[in-house]
Design an enzyme around this catalytic site. Structure first.
Site, PDB file in Angstrom:
ATOM      1  N   GLU A 148       7.391  86.881 -38.922  1.00  0.00           N
ATOM      2  CA  GLU A 148       6.659  87.802 -38.062  1.00  0.00           C
ATOM      3  C   GLU A 148       6.008  87.130 -36.857  1.00  0.00           C
ATOM      4  OE1 GLU A 148       3.833  90.201 -40.149  1.00  0.00           O
ATOM      5  OE2 GLU A 148       4.259  91.870 -38.844  1.00  0.00           O
TER       6      GLU A 148
ATOM      7  N   HIS B 115       1.492 101.530 -37.723  1.00  0.00           N
ATOM      8  CA  HIS B 115       0.735 100.883 -38.793  1.00  0.00           C
ATOM      9  C   HIS B 115      -0.675 100.470 -38.375  1.00  0.00           C
ATOM     10  CE1 HIS B 115       4.544 100.937 -40.828  1.00  0.00           C
ATOM     11  NE2 HIS B 115       4.070 100.298 -41.877  1.00  0.00           N
TER      12      HIS B 115
ATOM     13  N   GLU C  33       8.935 106.348 -43.189  1.00  0.00           N
ATOM     14  CA  GLU C  33       9.430 105.007 -42.858  1.00  0.00           C
ATOM     15  C   GLU C  33      10.912 105.043 -42.472  1.00  0.00           C
ATOM     16  OE1 GLU C  33       7.716 102.052 -42.695  1.00  0.00           O
ATOM     17  OE2 GLU C  33       5.816 102.646 -43.613  1.00  0.00           O
TER      18      GLU C  33
ATOM     19  N   HIS D 272       0.450 105.740 -48.026  1.00  0.00           N
ATOM     20  CA  HIS D 272       0.738 104.837 -46.905  1.00  0.00           C
ATOM     21  C   HIS D 272       1.675 105.497 -45.880  1.00  0.00           C
ATOM     22  CE1 HIS D 272       1.588 101.182 -44.698  1.00  0.00           C
ATOM     23  NE2 HIS D 272       2.880 101.334 -44.918  1.00  0.00           N
TER      24      HIS D 272
ATOM     25  N   HIS E  14      -3.236 101.954 -40.631  1.00  0.00           N
ATOM     26  CA  HIS E  14      -4.126 101.153 -41.481  1.00  0.00           C
ATOM     27  C   HIS E  14      -5.574 101.572 -41.283  1.00  0.00           C
ATOM     28  CE1 HIS E  14      -1.271  97.453 -42.100  1.00  0.00           C
ATOM     29  NE2 HIS E  14      -0.867  98.533 -42.733  1.00  0.00           N
TER      30      HIS E  14
ATOM     31  N   LYS F 104       7.441  90.322 -47.470  1.00  0.00           N
ATOM     32  CA  LYS F 104       5.999  90.384 -47.262  1.00  0.00           C
ATOM     33  C   LYS F 104       5.338  90.843 -48.548  1.00  0.00           C
ATOM     34  CE  LYS F 104       4.330  91.995 -43.242  1.00  0.00           C
ATOM     35  NZ  LYS F 104       4.282  92.746 -41.938  1.00  0.00           N
TER      36      LYS F 104
ATOM     37  N   ARG G  58       2.790  77.959 -57.874  1.00  0.00           N
ATOM     38  CA  ARG G  58       3.173  77.763 -56.472  1.00  0.00           C
ATOM     39  C   ARG G  58       4.571  78.306 -56.142  1.00  0.00           C
ATOM     40  NH1 ARG G  58       1.010  72.523 -57.355  1.00  0.00           N
ATOM     41  NH2 ARG G  58      -1.195  72.448 -56.747  1.00  0.00           N
TER      42      ARG G  58
ATOM     43  N   ASN H 252       5.972  97.545 -37.432  1.00  0.00           N
ATOM     44  CA  ASN H 252       4.618  98.063 -37.641  1.00  0.00           C
ATOM     45  C   ASN H 252       4.308  99.280 -36.777  1.00  0.00           C
ATOM     46  OD1 ASN H 252       3.941  96.149 -39.591  1.00  0.00           O
ATOM     47  ND2 ASN H 252       3.372  94.650 -38.035  1.00  0.00           N
TER      48      ASN H 252
ATOM     49  N   ARG I 231       9.696  91.226 -35.408  1.00  0.00           N
ATOM     50  CA  ARG I 231       9.390  91.859 -36.688  1.00  0.00           C
ATOM     51  C   ARG I 231       8.188  92.791 -36.570  1.00  0.00           C
ATOM     52  NH1 ARG I 231       9.647  89.242 -42.658  1.00  0.00           N
ATOM     53  NH2 ARG I 231       8.550  90.873 -43.759  1.00  0.00           N
TER      54      ARG I 231
ATOM     55  N   LYS J  94      16.067  97.236 -41.368  1.00  0.00           N
ATOM     56  CA  LYS J  94      14.978  96.326 -41.700  1.00  0.00           C
ATOM     57  C   LYS J  94      15.486  94.911 -41.916  1.00  0.00           C
ATOM     58  CE  LYS J  94      10.790  95.376 -44.016  1.00  0.00           C
ATOM     59  NZ  LYS J  94       9.640  95.838 -44.778  1.00  0.00           N
TER      60      LYS J  94
END
Lengths: 360, 360
Positions: free
Chosen positions: A233, A244, A181, A261, A248, A139, A117, A241, A237, A223
Site C-alpha cells: 500500500e 473508506h 464492495e 462495513h 471509517h 491486510k 512471528r 479505499n 492500492r 483486487k
C-alpha cells in the site's frame, strides 16, 4: 471451479471460487504441517464448522469459536486465539483457518502473522464482503477503540477458498453490504464491470449462481491485480479505499454497531462522488448513477443520524490517509477511474461534509 | 564512532557504536516524518529521556514511560503504546524510538510493526544485552503467559544507536548478563573472538572503553552477518539460539522473575556444552572452558532451585524449535562452531537433563 492466482514475490497464492468447495479436500491439500486451528464465530460454527473439520481428520485439528461482531475485533479477542494455540501446543508449522466473514478473516490473519512471528493461514470467507474484499490482499488487523484497523500486519494467506454455496444462508442485508464492495471495483478501475453490474442487478438480487460467480471472480481479479502491483500500500492500492475514509469516520461515530462495513463504504462512496462533483470531475448524472447503483440494494446513501461535520472532521483526522497533516482522499476522475489526492481546495471538502450532514 | 551496516534487501540499516552518541543529532537525522514517540521505562526515563527528547525539539515529540521488567512484556503493556499513539494522533509517518533494554526494544519494535501495519522505529539500547543482541536483527515480540516471545513480528529498525556511555549506570549483574550473549558469539562461530574474550576479561570487567567498543562491535558484526544471511530464521539464524531452548525453559519455570535472560542463556549454554560432550563432540576440558568463561562473571551454570527433568521436558515441548514433534537443539561441534540438529539419541538429552538437575 474457477482459480485465480494472486502473484506476489515468494508468496503467490490461489483463490478458488465455486459451489460446494467446503465438501472437497481443498483445505486439507493446502496444509503443510500436522496441526490446524480452525477459528470461526458463533453464527458460522453450527452451519459449517463440522463440514470443515471433517475434511481434516488426519491432523491435530482444534477449534476456536469467537463471538460474532465487529465490536469483538479487538486485541482482547485476539488473545483468545493465542491462548488456544498455546494451550493445544501448536508449533510454528501449524496452519490457522479463518472460517467466517471479514472480522474473523482479519483477526485470524493477524493472529497468524504474530503467532511465533508468522504461521500459515487459509481464508475460507463466508460472506460476500469477505469473499470479494478482506480475504484477498493480505491486510490483517484488529480495531483500536479510537480507530478501525489501527493494529495489524500484512500477511498473505496460503490460499483463499470461496464456496459460493455458503451465501445461501447469508442475510439480505449482509449480501447487500458485500455488493457495495463489488460495485466499488467497477467505480475505481473497471467501467465495463460497472455497466455489467447495472445490467445484471436482478440476476444478482435473486443470487443466480452464474451471475454470482462472475461478479466474485471479476471482483477478486480486480483486487488481485491492484494488490499484486502494490503489496504494501505505497501507491495505487490506496484506490481500493474509495469511500473508506468517509466510511471509517461513520463506522467510528456509530461505534461499529449501527452500520455494516459495506454500508458505511456505500455512503462513503456517495460522499466521494459528491466531492468529485465539487471538483468538476463528475456530473450530476454521474453522482445520481453512483447513488442509483447502491440504493436499490437498500444501502445507505446519507449520513448516520445525528452525525455532524465536526464529527467527520474530528474522526477523519485520525485516518491513516493523513500524511504529515494533509488529508489524502480517494476520489473519482470519472466512473471507472479513481485517484488518490491531497490536492484540492479545503472548501470542497467542507461543502461536501455540510451538504451530506444536511442529508442534502 | 564505529558504523556497521546490516545488509538486508530493501531494508538495510546502520548500527552506530561509540561514546556519548545520545548527545548528538544522530537520532534526529534518522527520522523521516514530523512525529516521534519515545518509549522508555521508569528506570531509564530519569537518566536519559530528557537528553533524547532535547535533540528532537522541532518535531511533535511524545513519550511513554512503561514499568520496568520482563513481566510487563505483554499484550496489555503493548496496548499502552497504541493508546498513546492514538491519543496523540500519530500517523503512518511517525517514528517510534525504543530507549531501553531488550524488553523495551522488543515491545516497541512489535508496536512499530503493528501500528497502522508498520511504521519506522529506531533502537537506542541501554543495556549491554540489548546492544549486542535484541537491538540487532529485527525480531520483536511480547510474551504469552505460557511461553516467551510467542507473539511477535520480524520488523527491522531504521537504525540502531549504541551509546556505550549509558553502560556506566548499568548494574553489575545486568552487565554480566549481556556478557553471556557476547561470549555466545565466540562459542557459535568465532573461536578467535572467544580467545580474545578470555584474554581481555579483566579489561571488560573494569569496563574499559576500548575493550567494550571492540566487544560490542565484534558481537554486532557476528549477529549482523548471521541475520543478513537468514533474515526470517529459516536456517543458520537458529544458531543464535545457543542456550536459548534450555534457557527459555528455565525462564518460564521461574516466571521470568528470578533470572535475567542472559543468566538463563548462560546456564543454557552450559547445558548445550554438556549435551555436546554426551554426543562426543566436546571434551571435558572444553566443557570446563565454556563454564569457566561464564562463571567469573557471576553467571549461573546450574539449574534453578527446585527445577526437575520433568519441568524441563514439559516446558521445552512448547518451544519453537519443536518441528512436527521433533525437538531440534543448538549444540556445539567444537568451541567456535555450533550446529542445529534433531539427530541425536533421546538418551543424550535425558542424561543431560538428569545430570544438570542434580547440579551434577
Amino acid at each position: 471451479m474457477q482459480t485465480l492466482d494472486v502473484a506476489l514475490a515468494e508468496r503467490s497464492y490461489p483463490i478458488h471460487i465455486g459451489p460446494d468447495l467446503l465438501s472437497t479436500s481443498l483445505i486439507r491439500e493446502r496444509i503443510r504441517g500436522n496441526q490446524v486451528m480452525v477459528v470461526t464465530n458463533e453464527t458460522i460454527a453450527p452451519r459449517y464448522l463440522e463440514r470443515v473439520t471433517a475434511s481434516l481428520g488426519d491432523l491435530q485439528c482444534d477449534t476456536v469459536i469467537l463471538p460474532d461482531g465487529e465490536q469483538y475485533k479487538t486485541l482482547a479477542t485476539l488473545e483468545r486465539i493465542f491462548d488456544a494455540l498455546m494451550e493445544k501446543r501448536h508449533s510454528r508449522t501449524t496452519t490457522l483457518v479463518a472460517l467466517g466473514g471479514g472480522v474473523v478473516g482479519d483477526m485470524v490473519g493477524f493472529a497468524a502473522a504474530c503467532f511465533q512471528r508468522g504461521v500459515d493461514f487459509i481464508q475460507v470467507p463466508t460472506t460476500l464482503l469477505a469473499q470479494v474484499d478482506s480475504s484477498v490482499g493480505g491486510k490483517t488487523a484488529v480495531n483500536h477503540p479510537r480507530g478501525k484497523n489501527m493494529i495489524g500486519a500484512f500477511h498473505q494467506p496460503r490460499s483463499v477458498i470461496i464456496d459460493i454455496r455458503v451465501l445461501d444462508t447469508l442475510p439480505e442485508r449482509e449480501f447487500a453490504a458485500g455488493m457495495a464492495e463489488v460495485i466499488k471495483y467497477g467505480l475505481i478501475r473497471d467501467p465495463r464491470f460497472f455497466d455489467w453490474l447495472e445490467q445484471h442487478r436482478s440476476d444478482l438480487q435473486r443470487r443466480d449462481d452464474a451471475a454470482l460467480t462472475e461478479a466474485i471472480l471479476r471482483s477478486c481479479r480486480n483486487k488481485a491485480e491492484v494488490v499484486a502491483a502494490d503489496e504494501t500500500e505505497q501507491g495505487n492500492r490506496a484506490l481500493l479505499n474509495l469511500g473508506h475514509t468517509f466510511g471509517h469516520a461513520m463506522e467510528t461515530f456509530t461505534g461499529y454497531r449501527q452500520w455494516l462495513h459495506g454500508e458505511a463504504v456505500a455512503a462513503g462512496m456517495v460522499m466521494a462522488a459528491r466531492m468529485s462533483r465539487e471538483l468538476g470531475w463528475l456530473s450530476n448524472d454521474d453522482v445520481a448513477r453512483v447513488a442509483g447503483s447502491l440504493s436499490p440494494w437498500g444501502l445507505p446513501v446519507t449520513a448516520p443520524e445525528g452525525m455532524t461535520t465536526a464529527d467527520f472532521s474530528d474522526l477523519m483526522a485520525l485516518d491513516k490517509k493523513v500524511r504529515n497533516g494533509r488529508l489524502r482522499l480517494v476520489l473519482l476522475k470519472r466512473i471507472g477511474e479513481a485517484l488518490v489526492t491531497g490536492e484540492y481546495h479545503p472548501n470542497a471538502l467542507t461543502r461536501t461534509l455540510e451538504a451530506f450532514c444536511d442529508k442534502g
